[in-house]
Design an enzyme around this catalytic site. Structure first.
Site, PDB file in Angstrom:
ATOM      1  N   ASP A 128     -58.497  31.992  23.105  1.00 19.70           N
ATOM      2  CA  ASP A 128     -58.708  30.818  22.065  1.00 19.70           C
ATOM      3  C   ASP A 128     -60.224  31.176  21.614  1.00 19.70           C
ATOM      4  O   ASP A 128     -61.204  30.928  22.161  1.00 19.70           O
ATOM      5  CB  ASP A 128     -58.934  29.470  23.008  1.00 19.70           C
ATOM      6  CG  ASP A 128     -57.309  29.088  23.007  1.00 19.70           C
ATOM      7  OD1 ASP A 128     -56.586  29.051  21.716  1.00 19.70           O
ATOM      8  OD2 ASP A 128     -57.317  28.270  23.775  1.00 19.70           O
TER       9      ASP A 128
ATOM     10  N   MET B 250     -62.875  30.512  18.719  1.00 26.02           N
ATOM     11  CA  MET B 250     -63.607  29.208  18.123  1.00 26.02           C
ATOM     12  C   MET B 250     -64.973  29.607  17.477  1.00 26.02           C
ATOM     13  O   MET B 250     -65.772  30.193  18.459  1.00 26.02           O
ATOM     14  CB  MET B 250     -63.524  28.017  18.786  1.00 26.02           C
ATOM     15  CG  MET B 250     -62.371  27.694  19.601  1.00 26.02           C
ATOM     16  SD  MET B 250     -62.452  25.940  20.287  1.00 26.02           S
ATOM     17  CE  MET B 250     -60.882  26.139  21.288  1.00 26.02           C
TER      18      MET B 250
ATOM     19  N   MET C 130     -59.289  30.723  15.713  1.00 25.14           N
ATOM     20  CA  MET C 130     -59.519  29.292  15.099  1.00 25.14           C
ATOM     21  C   MET C 130     -60.816  29.445  14.300  1.00 25.14           C
ATOM     22  O   MET C 130     -61.854  29.132  14.768  1.00 25.14           O
ATOM     23  CB  MET C 130     -59.506  28.137  15.957  1.00 25.14           C
ATOM     24  CG  MET C 130     -58.338  28.034  16.561  1.00 25.14           C
ATOM     25  SD  MET C 130     -58.295  26.814  18.243  1.00 25.14           S
ATOM     26  CE  MET C 130     -58.313  28.266  19.389  1.00 25.14           C
TER      27      MET C 130
HETATM   28  C1  DX5 Z   1     -56.837  24.093  21.374  1.00 20.93           C
HETATM   29  C2  DX5 Z   1     -56.198  25.668  22.155  1.00 20.93           C
HETATM   30  C3  DX5 Z   1     -55.606  25.559  23.138  1.00 20.93           C
HETATM   31  C4  DX5 Z   1     -55.835  24.773  24.376  1.00 20.93           C
HETATM   32  C5  DX5 Z   1     -54.899  24.497  25.204  1.00 20.93           C
HETATM   33  O1  DX5 Z   1     -57.687  24.260  20.507  1.00 20.93           O
HETATM   34  O2  DX5 Z   1     -55.772  26.444  21.028  1.00 20.93           O
HETATM   35  O3  DX5 Z   1     -55.072  26.630  23.388  1.00 20.93           O
HETATM   36  O4  DX5 Z   1     -56.702  25.556  24.982  1.00 20.93           O
HETATM   37  O5  DX5 Z   1     -55.260  23.633  26.411  1.00 20.93           O
HETATM   38  P1  DX5 Z   1     -54.471  22.579  27.115  1.00 20.93           P
HETATM   39  O6  DX5 Z   1     -53.235  23.236  27.653  1.00 20.93           O
HETATM   40  O7  DX5 Z   1     -55.139  22.338  28.049  1.00 20.93           O
HETATM   41  O8  DX5 Z   1     -54.189  21.635  26.059  1.00 20.93           O
HETATM   42 ZN    ZN Z   2     -54.779  28.273  21.278  1.00 16.82          ZN
END
Ligand code: DX5
Ligand code: ZN
Length: 219
Positions: free
Chosen positions: A36, A38, A69
């Site tokens: 992920d 960000m 993201m």
């Molecule tokens: C949210 C991320 C997800 C997140 C999922 O912005 O894109 O990938 O890490 O985490 P859980 O499974 O804890 O909802």
């Molecule tokens: Zn994600």
């Protein structure tokens, strides 16, 4: 029936020893490693960039599923491709009309391309990307944070997307879902049409990582 693949998100792991975390996921039966990314702009938090992916790369043979993201994904494609990404996911909300062009650019690097929609974006917006896509991602929480509750409206989006793919000769399309997946709701999610399942908290907060990954896969 498409095979269900589990992509644990290292967002829920311990960032001080991420190589070991990735090895632990690999040893416990994960199918992909979800990264992920960000940027503090597209979403408020900042996590990591391509350099982290490059550091992770030698720790696993699994595919690195890089979920960008970020506000300007076009500036990141080359770095992530060079770092060893296997899949790069880009948000329609960030790319707009350039989404398909950027997906082509990802594929020119030999990387699989995926388009993503946020919970508030109609799933129909993904339809134009299906021809180019190796995977499609439907967010089931608002991006930015792990540990949120699965948004129930996602089931209908998954059903519509799977039906559209089947109607257009893309029965084998990977459809990924991301956010709030647990061993309680995963069956319904898979029944709605998803076959690539991201799970952060569910995998890392469990006492039996191997058992949880297997359970999520429906074993
Ligand atoms: C949210 C991320 C997800 C997140 C999922 O912005 O894109 O990938 O890490 O985490 P859980 O499974 O804890 O909802
Ligand atoms: Zn994600």
């Amino acid at each position: 029936m498409l095979e269900t693949k589990i992509a644990p998100s290292i967002l829920a792991g311990n960032f001080s020893c991420i190589g070991e975390e990735v090895e632990r996921l690999t040893a416990n039966g994960a199918d992909l490693v979800h990264c992920d990314v960000m940027d503090g702009n597209f979403v408020p938090p900042i996590t990591f960039g391509a350099q982290m992916v490059e550091s992770i790369r030698p720790h696993t043979a699994l595919g690195l599923d890089c979920h960008l993201m970020v506000a300007r994904p076009e500036t990141q494609i080359e770095s992530f491709a060079r770092a060893g990404a296997d899949i790069i996911s880009i948000h329609l909300e960030a790319c707009g009309k350039n989404t398909v062009r950027l997906m082509r650019k990802i594929k020119e690097w030999g990387v699989r391309a995926c388009a993503v929609v946020n919970p508030e974006t109609p799933v129909e917006r993904l339809f134009d990307t299906v021809e180019e896509a190796d995977m499609l991602l439907v967010m089931s929480v608002h991006p930015g944070w792990g540990g949120q509750k699965f948004i129930a409206g996602t089931y209908e989006k998954l059903r519509k997307l799977r039906a559209f793919c089947i109607a257009n000769g893309k029965e084998e399309m990977d459809i990924e879902v991301d956010g709030g997946v647990t061993s309680q709701n995963v069956k319904e999610i898979v029944a709605a049409g998803a076959n690539v399942i991201v799970a952060g908290s569910a995998v890392f907060r469990s006492v039996d990582m191997r058992g949880t990954i297997a359970e999520l896969r429906g074993e």
